[in-house]
Design an enzyme around this catalytic site. Sequence first.
Site, PDB file in Angstrom:
ATOM      1  N   ASP A  74       0.922  -1.267  -0.253  1.00  0.00           N
ATOM      2  CA  ASP A  74      -0.977  -0.058   0.264  1.00  0.00           C
ATOM      3  C   ASP A  74       0.613   1.385  -0.466  1.00  0.00           C
ATOM      4  O   ASP A  74       1.626   1.255   0.395  1.00  0.00           O
ATOM      5  CB  ASP A  74      -0.953   0.036   1.090  1.00  0.00           C
ATOM      6  N   GLU A 133      -5.618   3.492   3.716  1.00  0.00           N
ATOM      7  CA  GLU A 133      -6.440   4.017   4.706  1.00  0.00           C
ATOM      8  C   GLU A 133      -7.907   4.546   4.889  1.00  0.00           C
ATOM      9  O   GLU A 133      -8.512   4.316   5.578  1.00  0.00           O
ATOM     10  CB  GLU A 133      -5.706   5.319   5.271  1.00  0.00           C
ATOM     11  N   HIS A 160       2.194  -5.896   6.688  1.00  0.00           N
ATOM     12  CA  HIS A 160       2.327  -4.756   7.472  1.00  0.00           C
ATOM     13  C   HIS A 160       2.926  -4.835   8.943  1.00  0.00           C
ATOM     14  O   HIS A 160       3.282  -5.934   9.739  1.00  0.00           O
ATOM     15  CB  HIS A 160       0.455  -5.244   8.323  1.00  0.00           C
ATOM     16  N   HIS A 353       0.022   4.694  13.559  1.00  0.00           N
ATOM     17  CA  HIS A 353      -0.648   6.259  12.979  1.00  0.00           C
ATOM     18  C   HIS A 353      -0.412   7.319  14.394  1.00  0.00           C
ATOM     19  O   HIS A 353      -1.169   8.453  13.926  1.00  0.00           O
ATOM     20  CB  HIS A 353      -2.343   5.861  13.668  1.00  0.00           C
TER      21      HIS A 353
END
Length: 384
Positions: A74, A133, A160, A353
């Site tokens: 991603d 996202e 991830h 995040h």
Amino acid sequence: MTLSEDELIQIRRNFHQIPELALHETETHKYLLEVIKTFKQDYLKLKKISELPTALLVKVTGSDPQRTIGYRADMDALPVTENNGLAYASKHQGIMHACGHDLHMTVALGILNYYSENQPKDNLVFFFQPAEESESGGRQAYDLGVFSGEYQVDEFYGLHDNADLPSGVIGCRNGTLFAGTTEVNVTVHGTSGHAAYPHEANDAVVIAANFITQVQTIISRNIDPTKCGVITFGKLEAGTIRNVIAGTARIEGTIRGLTQDMIEFIRQRIVEVAKGLELSFNDKIDLEFNQGGYYPVENNPELTTRFINYMKQSDAKYQDMAPAMTGEDFGYLLNKIPGTMFWLGVDSPGSLHSADFLPNEKAIEDGIAAFTGFLNYRMNSEEN
């Protein structure tokens, strides 16, 4: 010539300086192309997607293909203001690679670079995906028919990064790795009125309070305690002033579950609660649900068992993981195409995040080595 560790780290830092939000990854797309065009091109074929212009597909032609293996990385970043004091900090104010997609892309490029120099047996398709996202880039690509014809994928993999795992550790599990998520928007339609005459109004605040309280009992009283589900309402807006009864209220929240069945069960119970309150209060409640592509990340049993067994017997550092309630739109692709998602430990002082998320760059080479090792094993195995 394969990329050195220093070159990989520099690539990751270059990505880090140009973070872009979902569906706006134009600089990122351009830099990806620049890097890939420095690779040996003998086995590579690039494809752009006009309807999803920041996405990129790269096919590596196998020498004796029995299957096509997909790998997803991603690309997008988050609306977070960085707080790390780095020399290579984000150049885009208020945007940061706070989820580590800069590292995801770098690992993917390292794997692609290896197979540009060492032709794989099977075909490989690398999918550099925008809009993880938000905006469900994985679902958009699938629904556009991207993974068909020459780019049809038989099995899909992706990683991830994990801030809490030691650097370089591979973490995985059979079954659900990440929860699925669904946005919930609730609009309560009552009747406004004077605070002194509540009998002439229909108080949307009271109705909203009852709705929130009753919905919370879905988790505590309708779901097996050994199974997982979450309902969180993070936003409530109603009224204009203290002495006017609110005629409308707006509630926004999220559902999370480890299986799609769980998410759909919670959703149906919310609908039933709303209908009950409409009868009780003689009001109207509008519900909006938006799951997009954020299905549970349910790893394929056969492929994941093979992946885990390989990691345990290889030189990789491996750790079994519990499921997480975070969401990931790779779940949509795994709902359509069998595959496996896994964690890569990056030992960050700040969480995913967060403004101080800072992955250990030593994990890049560990991730590349672990997955190229697995792919070589997978492609040369006697198993189908």
